[in-house]
Design an enzyme around this catalytic site. Structure first.
Site, PDB file in Angstrom:
ATOM      1  N   GLU A   1       0.662  -1.267  -0.001  1.00 56.35           N
ATOM      2  CA  GLU A   1      -0.160   0.016   0.177  1.00 56.35           C
ATOM      3  C   GLU A   1       0.830   1.517  -0.062  1.00 56.35           C
ATOM      4  O   GLU A   1       0.379   2.264   0.671  1.00 56.35           O
ATOM      5  CB  GLU A   1      -1.030   0.083   1.027  1.00 56.35           C
ATOM      6  CG  GLU A   1      -1.736  -1.171   1.229  1.00 56.35           C
ATOM      7  CD  GLU A   1      -2.533  -1.482  -0.022  1.00 56.35           C
ATOM      8  OE1 GLU A   1      -3.119  -0.312  -0.571  1.00 56.35           O
ATOM      9  OE2 GLU A   1      -2.703  -2.558  -0.055  1.00 56.35           O
ATOM     10  N   GLY A   2       1.726   1.137  -0.493  1.00 52.31           N
ATOM     11  CA  GLY A   2       2.788   2.261  -0.724  1.00 52.31           C
ATOM     12  C   GLY A   2       3.900   2.400   0.426  1.00 52.31           C
ATOM     13  O   GLY A   2       3.556   2.213   1.352  1.00 52.31           O
TER      14      GLY A   2
END
Length: 566
Positions: free
Chosen positions: A426-427
């Site tokens: 998620e980053g």
């Protein structure tokens, strides 16, 4: 491993620290007062303790596997998922029109926290569905909403998101998956996606993939990406899963941890998909899901920190080694220091996450731009600090166990293996930090300054009762303000070398603020003692971090590849 739901911690943070009464004071959430919230969390806590926690170890030892093209999940996971779905825990915050509870995100965050502590590998499944529900609520056509949302909300169907490809990880714009328009208004999706969490299972009727792909003649980069809903089984005229779509799970990734959660390589060979949102609007639609997931992943870090702390404390209270007044290792100063650090940082990370959830709820309920800006500001801090805390606390938990922590049977090592990925997906946390000093400061730092005004104002009030602690928090906030002003005055590219220490320094100051609020509400109790430990022992880290944040990029970027190889 036994798990106890930290219901008192949730109550204390919601009522004394992050101002949940503002949420229940809105028209939208008027029926979600603390009495209702406590009842909901109590029921969710029972499920986590009694149903999910016993599955955690088995998910590690009996991992998900692919047999003759069919997914096989660990023993007990189907029953655990059934308990989640039947309890309504998949769609706590989903709109009532879709069949959801319509409760605030703050409540969902607490429930996800407990589920993640109990069995993180299984909790990932409903987390993905929650994000898909929100993305469809905001961006899908009425026809898609009517068909898919009721099934996702009940948990009969499960959602995923498909971004990453072998050549396109964080650089999503490099993806090559194609979407060819068909005569009936649908699209033929062709390409391969990797690292797809819960890409399939053997206990839901259908799996619904949100897939990023590029239309013919689309412009290069992220602006040419569109989003498509691609079900495993194409719904028939009655809305039931029909024929199999042209997609399959090619293989499962062999991972450091999270063995119970199947992470899939997905192949799409002209699979039928339906456009979600506008052509070229894929990233905007997917970011709705990704921002939901970033809060959720930050909370996964908190969840593992909680579980690791509980396990380490239980061991320290039983293990006899050396002479202490207690007769066990908890009497040793260094063991006590580690346990206090684990508990204090878990509290700080949880409070930051719940502060973000409250800001999301207030932004949704009031439409006020300042609340929405605060939610956006806290998103990268929640994700990065929450997951960094989970890793650090799990690592410290191994140390508290000593040699037994390195032995798999205690479960301490599993916490560390399971949580390690949360800083990556998620980053990555580095990307979160760059987002904080870049996109989140395009307002000239105004959202950050409003938060710092709040911290300093509270610290001024607290000086009358707790002068030493309040002064330290005020001074830390002022140092953070000065660093923020310095960063805003520099070019964005020059901020990136100091982005990670800046984010961590920001989190340290927020942690001091939230601990101070808890101490003021319970000045003679354990909250005040824990606040003193955090503010005196952990908050001072912000000084060195903010010095790094302001140091510029020269010392980093002048290092050559040859220097690193020497």
């Amino acid at each position: 491993m036994p798990y106890r739901a930290p219901l008192e911690d949730f109550r204390r943070i919601l009522t004394d620290v992050v101002g949940y009464e503002q949420v229940s004071g809105t028209d939208l959430y008027a029926e979600a007062g603390m009495e209702t919230v406590e009842a909901v969390l109590t029921e969710a806590g029972k499920m986590c303790e009694e149903v999910l926690a016993p599955l955690n170890r088995n998910g590690d030892l009996d991992p998900a596997r692919l047999e003759n093209g069919r997914m096989r999940t660990p023993r007990g996971f189907a029953e655990g998922y059934k308990a989640i779905a039947e309890g309504g825990w998949v769609a706590i915050s989903a709109a009532p029109e879709s069949g959801g509870m319509g409760l605030p995100m703050a409540v969902t965050t607490c429930v996800n926290d407990m589920m993640g502590s109990a069995c993180l590998a299984l909790q990932l499944n409903p987390l993905m569905t929650q994000g898909q529900i929100e993305a469809l609520e905001h961006h899908a056509s009425d026809e898609l909403k009517a068909l898919y949302l009721p099934k996702l909300v009940t948990g009969e169907w499960q959602g995923t998101m498909n971004l990453t490809e072998p050549q396109a990880g964080s650089d999503v714009g490099a993806l090559s998956t194609r979407a060819e328009p068909l005569e009936d208004g649908t699209y033929a999706i062709t390409g391969q996606k990797i690292y797809i969490t819960w890409g399939d299972n053997d206990f839901t009727e259908n799996v619904c993939h949100l897939v990023l792909a590029r239309l013919p003649d689309a412009v290069p980069g992220t602006k040419g990406i569109s989003l498509f809903l691609v079900p495993r089984n194409i719904p028939d005229a009655d809305g039931n899963p029909g024929v199999a779509n042209d997609l399959k799970v090619v293989s499962l990734e062999h991972k450091l941890g999270m063995h119970g959660s199947p992470t899939c390589v997905m192949q799409y060979d002209g699979a039928r998909g339906w456009l979600v949102g506008k052509e070229g609007g894929g990233m905007r639609a997917m970011f709705t899901m990704m921002n939901n997931a970033r809060l959720g992943v930050g909370v996964q870090g908190v969840a593992i920190a909680e579980a690791a702390t509980q396990a380490a404390l239980a061991y320290a209270q039983e293990r006899r080694q050396g002479r202490t007044p207690e007769g066990t290792i908890i009497g040793h100063a260094d063991v006590r220091r580690m346990l206090a650090t684990m508990r204090a940082d878990t509290f700080a990370a949880r409070a930051i996450a719940l502060a973000q959830a409250v800001a999301i709820d207030m932004g949704r309920a009031t439409g006020e731009a300042d609340w929405q800006a605060r939610a956006a500001l806290l998103t990268p801090i929640t994700k990065a600090f929450g997951t960094d805390t989970g890793i650090a606390v799990a690592d410290m938990g191994v140390q508290v166990h000593g040699g037994m922590g390195y032995i798999e049977e205690t479960g301490a090592a599993q916490f560390l293996r399971d949580v390690r990925v949360t800083a990556i997906y998620e980053g990555t946390n580095g990307i979160q930090a760059m987002d904080l000093v870049g996109r989140k400061m395009m307002d000239g730092g105004e959202a950050a300054y409003r938060l710092l005004d709040e911290i300093e104002g509270f610290a001024e009030t607290a000086r009358g009762q707790m002068p030493e602690l309040a002064t330290r928090v005020w001074e830390a906030a002022e140092s953070l303000r000065e660093t923020t002003e310095a960063l805003v005055a520099t070019e964005v590219a020059d901020r990136f070398a100091g982005a990670v220490p800046y984010l961590r320094g920001f989190a340290r100051v927020l942690g001091g603020y939230f601990h101070l609020r808890a101490a003021m509400a319970q000045p003679e109790g354990g909250a005040a003692r824990l606040a003193r430990f955090y503010i005196e022992r952990l908050l001072p880290e912000h000084t060195g971090l903010l010095v790094q944040a302001r140091a510029g990029s020269d010392a980093v970027m002048q290092i050559t590849a040859d220097d690193l190889a020497a």
